[in-house]
Motif scaffolding. Sequence first.
Motif, PDB file in Angstrom:
ATOM      1  N   ASP A  26      -1.145 -26.235 -32.256  1.00  0.00           N
ATOM      2  CA  ASP A  26      -1.030 -24.790 -32.075  1.00  0.00           C
ATOM      3  C   ASP A  26      -1.335 -24.001 -33.340  1.00  0.00           C
ATOM      4  OD1 ASP A  26       1.188 -25.335 -33.602  1.00  0.00           O
ATOM      5  OD2 ASP A  26       2.650 -24.565 -32.165  1.00  0.00           O
ATOM      6  N   GLN A  27      -1.503 -24.682 -34.499  1.00  0.00           N
ATOM      7  CA  GLN A  27      -1.677 -23.945 -35.755  1.00  0.00           C
ATOM      8  C   GLN A  27      -3.055 -23.318 -35.910  1.00  0.00           C
ATOM      9  OE1 GLN A  27      -1.328 -27.270 -35.485  1.00  0.00           O
ATOM     10  NE2 GLN A  27      -2.260 -28.383 -37.197  1.00  0.00           N
ATOM     11  N   PHE A  28      -3.984 -23.636 -35.006  1.00  0.00           N
ATOM     12  CA  PHE A  28      -5.335 -23.084 -35.124  1.00  0.00           C
ATOM     13  C   PHE A  28      -5.562 -21.872 -34.229  1.00  0.00           C
ATOM     14  CE2 PHE A  28      -5.755 -27.724 -35.890  1.00  0.00           C
ATOM     15  CZ  PHE A  28      -6.116 -27.676 -37.229  1.00  0.00           C
ATOM     16  N   ALA A  29      -4.517 -21.377 -33.585  1.00  0.00           N
ATOM     17  CA  ALA A  29      -4.702 -20.331 -32.577  1.00  0.00           C
ATOM     18  C   ALA A  29      -5.307 -19.061 -33.158  1.00  0.00           C
ATOM     19  CB  ALA A  29      -3.377 -20.018 -31.892  1.00  0.00           C
ATOM     20  N   LEU A  30      -4.790 -18.587 -34.286  1.00  0.00           N
ATOM     21  CA  LEU A  30      -5.318 -17.349 -34.859  1.00  0.00           C
ATOM     22  C   LEU A  30      -6.780 -17.493 -35.243  1.00  0.00           C
ATOM     23  CD1 LEU A  30      -2.420 -15.993 -37.079  1.00  0.00           C
ATOM     24  CD2 LEU A  30      -3.250 -15.081 -34.919  1.00  0.00           C
ATOM     25  N   ARG A  31      -7.123 -18.628 -35.821  1.00  0.00           N
ATOM     26  CA  ARG A  31      -8.528 -18.845 -36.187  1.00  0.00           C
ATOM     27  C   ARG A  31      -9.405 -18.883 -34.943  1.00  0.00           C
ATOM     28  NH1 ARG A  31     -11.049 -24.066 -39.430  1.00  0.00           N
ATOM     29  NH2 ARG A  31     -13.213 -23.286 -39.525  1.00  0.00           N
ATOM     30  N   ALA A  32      -8.887 -19.460 -33.864  1.00  0.00           N
ATOM     31  CA  ALA A  32      -9.664 -19.518 -32.628  1.00  0.00           C
ATOM     32  C   ALA A  32      -9.985 -18.127 -32.116  1.00  0.00           C
ATOM     33  CB  ALA A  32      -8.895 -20.308 -31.563  1.00  0.00           C
ATOM     34  N   PHE A  33      -9.015 -17.232 -32.116  1.00  0.00           N
ATOM     35  CA  PHE A  33      -9.258 -15.892 -31.619  1.00  0.00           C
ATOM     36  C   PHE A  33     -10.133 -15.090 -32.577  1.00  0.00           C
ATOM     37  CE2 PHE A  33      -5.204 -16.607 -29.163  1.00  0.00           C
ATOM     38  CZ  PHE A  33      -5.864 -16.789 -27.957  1.00  0.00           C
ATOM     39  N   ASP A  34     -10.111 -15.441 -33.869  1.00  0.00           N
ATOM     40  CA  ASP A  34     -10.986 -14.749 -34.812  1.00  0.00           C
ATOM     41  C   ASP A  34     -12.453 -15.105 -34.602  1.00  0.00           C
ATOM     42  OD1 ASP A  34      -9.250 -13.075 -36.120  1.00  0.00           O
ATOM     43  OD2 ASP A  34      -8.757 -14.507 -37.693  1.00  0.00           O
ATOM     44  N   VAL A  35     -12.734 -16.240 -33.950  1.00  0.00           N
ATOM     45  CA  VAL A  35     -14.121 -16.568 -33.602  1.00  0.00           C
ATOM     46  C   VAL A  35     -14.402 -16.210 -32.142  1.00  0.00           C
ATOM     47  CG1 VAL A  35     -14.305 -18.376 -35.347  1.00  0.00           C
ATOM     48  CG2 VAL A  35     -13.619 -18.994 -33.015  1.00  0.00           C
TER      49      VAL A  35
END
Length: 263
Positions: free
Chosen positions: A86-95
């Motif tokens: 779950d730690q990559f969620a913000l980066r996912a939405f930024d792309v």
Amino acid sequence: MTAMRVLIVDDEPLARQRLRHLLAEIPGTDVVGECEDGTEAARAIDDLAPDVVLLDVQMREMGGFALVDAVGAARMPPVVFVTAHDQFALRAFDVSAVDYLLKPVQMPQLARALQRAAERRRATDPALQGNLRALLETVRSMLGETAAPATPTTASVRSPVPTDIVTFADVVVDLRAQTVHRDGAAIALSPRGYALLATLVTRPGQVITRAELLREIWGYSSDVMSRTVDMHIMELRRKLEVDPANPRHFLTVRKSGYRFERG
């Protein structure tokens, strides 16, 4: 009706198998390919032209984020990240990911993610509108939902606060310098995280819907996805609230959006 073409990218055979079985239960979808890593997926995107990619984040060869970078924003189909982390969620939405699903994926979450991907494709490719509208109606029927009525905008209810400095608790937001300090220490935010903060603090007491925030900050004119906003709000709370689990400043307005209060 032409089916929604889905490409599955995951280096775990069991994870691909689960997604394949779930998709078989969703009418109007067609798995056009499966890939074990990003390198293989980059070729498949060119060859198969999928409507949506279900993409793992961490893989042995080329990971999910590297694939998005390699293909490029202009050519990358809508992406739903599917991962155990779950730690990559913000980066996912930024792309500009459509959604971010945690394993093991459940049917309702996958169906809604495909609904959001269909909305994204329908907004960018008018030629697909008829086919994707039928898929949207099928998914809503499966989930027992009806189309949500349009939410009136609140943007004109209250004028933004005309100041360059906004303070609350031990936080100082300098809108001119675009900096944030808490108890004298600089707080790092992503560009969209800062834009979300600035939007909220300049409209204190005003309910701003997710749709408005998606449109103003992320540029989504017809996207129904809201987890982007929710994940960034969680980050603001974690960095700027005294007690993130019981926020005083970044408040959720149920079934609508968010409201900032100085407290």
